[in-house]
Design an enzyme around this catalytic site. Sequence first.
Site, mmCIF file in Angstrom:
data_model
loop_
_atom_site.group_PDB
_atom_site.id
_atom_site.type_symbol
_atom_site.label_atom_id
_atom_site.label_comp_id
_atom_site.label_asym_id
_atom_site.label_seq_id
_atom_site.Cartn_x
_atom_site.Cartn_y
_atom_site.Cartn_z
ATOM 1 N N SER A 1 10.080 -28.851 -10.257
ATOM 2 C CA SER A 1 9.830 -29.540 -11.524
ATOM 3 C C SER A 1 10.124 -31.029 -11.432
ATOM 4 O O SER A 1 10.987 -31.458 -10.658
ATOM 5 C CB SER A 1 10.710 -28.916 -12.616
ATOM 6 O OG SER A 1 10.668 -29.662 -13.805
ATOM 7 N N TYR B 1 18.760 -27.358 -15.087
ATOM 8 C CA TYR B 1 17.489 -26.807 -14.610
ATOM 9 C C TYR B 1 16.973 -27.614 -13.426
ATOM 10 O O TYR B 1 16.595 -27.063 -12.388
ATOM 11 C CB TYR B 1 16.482 -26.816 -15.758
ATOM 12 C CG TYR B 1 15.073 -26.448 -15.383
ATOM 13 C CD1 TYR B 1 14.730 -25.133 -15.077
ATOM 14 C CD2 TYR B 1 14.065 -27.417 -15.381
ATOM 15 C CE1 TYR B 1 13.417 -24.799 -14.758
ATOM 16 C CE2 TYR B 1 12.754 -27.079 -15.070
ATOM 17 C CZ TYR B 1 12.437 -25.772 -14.757
ATOM 18 O OH TYR B 1 11.144 -25.440 -14.441
ATOM 19 N N LYS C 1 16.468 -26.394 -9.485
ATOM 20 C CA LYS C 1 15.184 -26.493 -8.797
ATOM 21 C C LYS C 1 15.309 -27.318 -7.517
ATOM 22 O O LYS C 1 14.725 -26.970 -6.480
ATOM 23 C CB LYS C 1 14.133 -27.106 -9.721
ATOM 24 C CG LYS C 1 13.656 -26.183 -10.824
ATOM 25 C CD LYS C 1 12.934 -24.971 -10.248
ATOM 26 C CE LYS C 1 12.300 -24.117 -11.306
ATOM 27 N NZ LYS C 1 11.564 -22.945 -10.750
#
Length: 325
Positions: free
Chosen positions: A123, A147, A151
């Site tokens: 991402s 997050y 990732k």
Amino acid sequence: MHITILGGGGFLGRKLAARLAREGQLDGRRVTALTLFDLNTPVPPAEAPFPIRTLAGDVTDRAALAEAIPPQTEVIFHLAAVVSAAAEADFDLGMKVNLHGTLAVLDTCRTLPKPPRVVFTSSVASFGGGQGAMVPDDGRQVPANSYGAQKAIGELLLQDASRRGFLDAVCIRLPTVMVRPGRPNKAASSFVSAVLREPLLGLPATCPVEEDFAVWICSPRRAVEWFLYAATMDTAPLGLDRGINPPGASVSVAQMLAALPQEARRLVSFVPDTTIQAIVSGWPAAFTAERARRLGFSEQEPLTEVVRAFIEDDLEATRAERATG
């Protein structure tokens, strides 16, 4: 060719499965079987020229993954994830799925007789820098949210696994994907789709950021194109660096609203949300993406075509889903 989609029940997983079912091949090779795996049993495409298995399970469960990724698997699309705001709100859940789930996928790949190609959805949230940043291809990943950190860690693990020959990874740092069909989700970027989708449905929408806030975006159609290309591309030119910043587009909220019919724009109001702002304000709004272009990744289509594609592909299905939900 046997293919597995982890996260096959999600909206990109469903679109990817539908594309494979429609074409029946990948880079000129016939698809012989497809496995769709998700926390809940995925709904398969209506018709396909090959058998499709649908399995429910936890991506951290080695036994479930062994069933989802049989020895003959050649390509794995690893789309399973807990999205941004949800991973920020629940650190343990984000770590479980986004980190330990990826570790479980890596371990499963090590048991296969031939290293599979793994297309991993990373991402833009793995980068920081905020609105003023233009991220170069060798830009350092300094995520400002859990997050993004999870990732980035997943990328490094898959990069090293590729170096060691356990698998052959391509990590695509997806822009914010718009327009998402269905209902709003728990992603911090959910408003990017909502300010277009809801007015097109005749529903009001709130935007938590200012009109001049810019986002690095891609369409669902383009994301699927990138997945399919990554599944069969020559990875030798990547060397050790398996992370790809694909050629998305930088668009502001004002530009998004300008792509709507005038009557639909009136349904959008601006209501600041400090929680969402705190997450998305760290995301860069532009990338050079020159390496991806040199490698053959296709360009993002204009914003007007993104809206048109949603109307053609997903508007009526979303309208029906929302009416019955």
